[in-house]
Design a protein around this motif. Structure first.
Motif, mmCIF file in Angstrom:
data_model
loop_
_atom_site.group_PDB
_atom_site.id
_atom_site.type_symbol
_atom_site.label_atom_id
_atom_site.label_comp_id
_atom_site.label_asym_id
_atom_site.label_seq_id
_atom_site.Cartn_x
_atom_site.Cartn_y
_atom_site.Cartn_z
ATOM 1 N N MET A 158 0.748 -1.144 -0.194
ATOM 2 C CA MET A 158 -0.088 -0.052 -0.114
ATOM 3 C C MET A 158 0.795 1.282 -0.172
ATOM 4 S SD MET A 158 -3.218 0.878 0.049
ATOM 5 C CE MET A 158 -4.219 2.072 0.342
ATOM 6 N N HIS A 159 1.948 1.378 0.758
ATOM 7 C CA HIS A 159 2.956 2.417 0.817
ATOM 8 C C HIS A 159 3.563 2.726 -0.570
ATOM 9 C CE1 HIS A 159 5.928 5.003 2.084
ATOM 10 N NE2 HIS A 159 6.937 4.572 1.633
ATOM 11 N N GLU A 160 3.709 1.649 -1.394
ATOM 12 C CA GLU A 160 4.123 1.971 -2.708
ATOM 13 C C GLU A 160 2.930 2.681 -3.613
ATOM 14 O OE1 GLU A 160 5.063 -0.718 -6.808
ATOM 15 O OE2 GLU A 160 5.715 -1.502 -4.816
ATOM 16 N N HIS A 161 1.983 2.490 -3.619
ATOM 17 C CA HIS A 161 0.811 3.064 -4.291
ATOM 18 C C HIS A 161 0.625 4.512 -3.995
ATOM 19 C CE1 HIS A 161 -0.846 -0.498 -5.911
ATOM 20 N NE2 HIS A 161 -1.032 -1.015 -4.565
ATOM 21 N N TRP A 162 1.148 4.944 -2.607
ATOM 22 C CA TRP A 162 0.846 6.354 -2.264
ATOM 23 C C TRP A 162 2.127 7.173 -2.561
ATOM 24 C CZ3 TRP A 162 -3.023 9.039 -1.277
ATOM 25 C CH2 TRP A 162 -4.258 8.086 -0.795
ATOM 26 N N SER A 163 3.418 6.365 -2.869
ATOM 27 C CA SER A 163 4.609 7.012 -3.269
ATOM 28 C C SER A 163 4.482 7.345 -4.758
ATOM 29 C CB SER A 163 5.818 5.858 -3.064
ATOM 30 O OG SER A 163 5.987 5.538 -1.879
ATOM 31 N N LEU A 164 4.006 6.322 -5.446
ATOM 32 C CA LEU A 164 3.750 6.453 -6.910
ATOM 33 C C LEU A 164 2.749 7.405 -7.300
ATOM 34 C CD1 LEU A 164 3.887 2.653 -8.391
ATOM 35 C CD2 LEU A 164 5.662 4.820 -8.546
ATOM 36 N N SER A 191 0.914 1.151 -12.810
ATOM 37 C CA SER A 191 0.296 1.649 -11.472
ATOM 38 C C SER A 191 -0.579 2.620 -11.910
ATOM 39 C CB SER A 191 1.415 2.595 -10.760
ATOM 40 O OG SER A 191 0.924 3.071 -9.652
ATOM 41 N N PHE A 192 -2.065 2.408 -11.637
ATOM 42 C CA PHE A 192 -3.142 3.574 -11.639
ATOM 43 C C PHE A 192 -2.769 4.628 -10.758
ATOM 44 C CE2 PHE A 192 -5.440 -0.058 -13.523
ATOM 45 C CZ PHE A 192 -5.764 0.515 -15.042
ATOM 46 N N GLY A 193 -2.122 4.419 -9.724
ATOM 47 C CA GLY A 193 -1.939 5.422 -8.621
ATOM 48 C C GLY A 193 -0.972 6.771 -9.382
ATOM 49 N N LEU A 194 0.049 6.229 -10.090
ATOM 50 C CA LEU A 194 1.017 7.101 -10.965
ATOM 51 C C LEU A 194 0.254 8.058 -11.847
ATOM 52 C CD1 LEU A 194 3.934 8.211 -11.326
ATOM 53 C CD2 LEU A 194 3.727 6.436 -13.454
ATOM 54 N N LEU A 195 -0.791 7.371 -12.481
ATOM 55 C CA LEU A 195 -1.704 8.061 -13.705
ATOM 56 C C LEU A 195 -2.669 8.932 -12.922
ATOM 57 C CD1 LEU A 195 -2.616 8.483 -16.408
ATOM 58 C CD2 LEU A 195 -3.946 6.580 -16.112
ATOM 59 N N SER A 196 -3.189 8.466 -11.406
ATOM 60 C CA SER A 196 -4.225 9.368 -10.925
ATOM 61 C C SER A 196 -3.443 10.494 -10.345
ATOM 62 C CB SER A 196 -4.844 8.525 -9.703
ATOM 63 O OG SER A 196 -5.193 9.356 -8.676
ATOM 64 N N GLY A 197 -2.329 10.312 -9.781
ATOM 65 C CA GLY A 197 -1.477 11.432 -9.177
ATOM 66 C C GLY A 197 -1.391 12.529 -10.058
ATOM 67 N N ALA A 198 -0.685 12.012 -11.470
ATOM 68 C CA ALA A 198 -0.477 13.049 -12.499
ATOM 69 C C ALA A 198 -1.821 13.681 -13.111
ATOM 70 C CB ALA A 198 0.283 12.003 -13.760
ATOM 71 N N LEU A 199 -2.697 13.064 -13.033
ATOM 72 C CA LEU A 199 -3.965 13.834 -13.544
ATOM 73 C C LEU A 199 -4.505 14.788 -12.503
ATOM 74 C CD1 LEU A 199 -6.126 10.884 -15.130
ATOM 75 C CD2 LEU A 199 -4.835 12.727 -16.414
ATOM 76 N N VAL A 200 -4.415 14.313 -11.328
ATOM 77 C CA VAL A 200 -4.795 15.435 -10.108
ATOM 78 C C VAL A 200 -3.789 16.483 -10.205
ATOM 79 C CG1 VAL A 200 -5.235 15.626 -7.640
ATOM 80 C CG2 VAL A 200 -5.979 13.713 -8.945
ATOM 81 N N ALA A 236 -9.756 6.273 -7.271
ATOM 82 C CA ALA A 236 -10.605 5.520 -6.505
ATOM 83 C C ALA A 236 -10.642 3.970 -6.806
ATOM 84 C CB ALA A 236 -12.251 6.181 -6.675
ATOM 85 N N VAL A 237 -10.544 3.968 -8.372
ATOM 86 C CA VAL A 237 -10.301 2.564 -9.141
ATOM 87 C C VAL A 237 -9.274 1.899 -8.583
ATOM 88 C CG1 VAL A 237 -10.345 1.286 -11.064
ATOM 89 C CG2 VAL A 237 -11.987 3.076 -11.079
ATOM 90 N N ALA A 238 -8.017 2.506 -8.506
ATOM 91 C CA ALA A 238 -6.915 1.825 -8.163
ATOM 92 C C ALA A 238 -6.964 1.426 -6.737
ATOM 93 C CB ALA A 238 -5.614 2.898 -8.359
ATOM 94 N N MET A 239 -7.563 2.077 -5.816
ATOM 95 C CA MET A 239 -7.677 1.803 -4.648
ATOM 96 C C MET A 239 -8.688 0.609 -4.492
ATOM 97 S SD MET A 239 -7.762 5.487 -2.525
ATOM 98 C CE MET A 239 -7.957 4.548 -0.818
ATOM 99 N N TRP A 240 -9.739 0.686 -5.138
ATOM 100 C CA TRP A 240 -10.347 -0.488 -5.124
ATOM 101 C C TRP A 240 -9.907 -1.880 -5.405
ATOM 102 C CZ3 TRP A 240 -12.526 -3.196 -9.389
ATOM 103 C CH2 TRP A 240 -13.477 -4.126 -9.123
ATOM 104 N N ARG A 241 -9.212 -1.770 -6.869
ATOM 105 C CA ARG A 241 -8.390 -2.907 -7.388
ATOM 106 C C ARG A 241 -7.575 -3.358 -6.354
ATOM 107 N NH1 ARG A 241 -4.977 -1.829 -12.366
ATOM 108 N NH2 ARG A 241 -3.458 -3.602 -11.673
ATOM 109 N N GLU A 298 -7.588 -7.011 -4.642
ATOM 110 C CA GLU A 298 -6.284 -8.106 -4.835
ATOM 111 C C GLU A 298 -5.727 -8.425 -3.737
ATOM 112 O OE1 GLU A 298 -3.541 -5.953 -7.451
ATOM 113 O OE2 GLU A 298 -4.861 -6.318 -9.529
ATOM 114 N N SER A 299 -5.870 -7.824 -2.522
ATOM 115 C CA SER A 299 -5.350 -7.955 -1.204
ATOM 116 C C SER A 299 -6.186 -9.078 -0.539
ATOM 117 C CB SER A 299 -5.031 -6.703 -0.380
ATOM 118 O OG SER A 299 -6.356 -6.293 0.159
ATOM 119 N N ARG A 300 -7.288 -9.310 -0.953
ATOM 120 C CA ARG A 300 -8.278 -10.208 -0.198
ATOM 121 C C ARG A 300 -7.757 -11.634 -0.260
ATOM 122 N NH1 ARG A 300 -14.218 -7.866 -1.299
ATOM 123 N NH2 ARG A 300 -13.737 -5.869 -0.567
#
Length: 118
Positions: free
Chosen positions: A1-7, A46-55, A107-112, A116-118
């Motif tokens: 999860m930490h990697e997602h926020w970093s990206l 990483s959708f997180g990287l794309l999300s951060g870039a768009l925001v 939001a989609v990245a966090m849901w995904r 996946e972590s389940r």
């Protein structure tokens, strides 16, 4: 999860730089930046990287346009001074749509990630 926020934070900074450079250098730089972003997203998957870039791009773009409008209004208050800024509403809406798209991708990245972590 930490990697997602970093990206996401890396994307946020990159998006802010994209917006600044687009306003200074125009469309040719935007094409180069989008190609670099595509390589980064495909490389990290990483959708997180794309999300951060768009925001980052949308919020920076909106913030800079608001700043310009405020500066023009302040200049108008002076004696014998006039600033005729064009209507920036369509551009503000574009920036808002880009930022909201980034939030949706995030939001989609966090849901995904949760699925996946389940």
């Amino acid at each position: 999860m930490h990697e997602h926020w970093s990206l996401w934070l890396i994307g946020l900074g990159f998006g802010a730089l994209i917006a600044l450079a687009f306003l200074v250098f125009g469309v040719p730089f935007l094409a180069l930046a989008l190609a670099m972003l595509a390589v980064g997203v495909l490389g990290t998957r990483s959708f997180g990287l794309l999300s951060g870039a768009l925001v980052g791009a949308g919020a920076t773009y909106v913030g800079l346009l608001i700043r310009v409008d405020l500066e023009c209004e302040a200049f108008d208050r002076g004696v014998n001074q006039s600033c005729q800024a064009p209507d920036s509403t369509p551009y503000l809406l574009q920036g808002i749509v880009v930022a909201l798209a980034g939030l949706l991708v995030g939001a989609v990245a966090m849901w995904r990630a949760a699925v996946e972590s389940r």
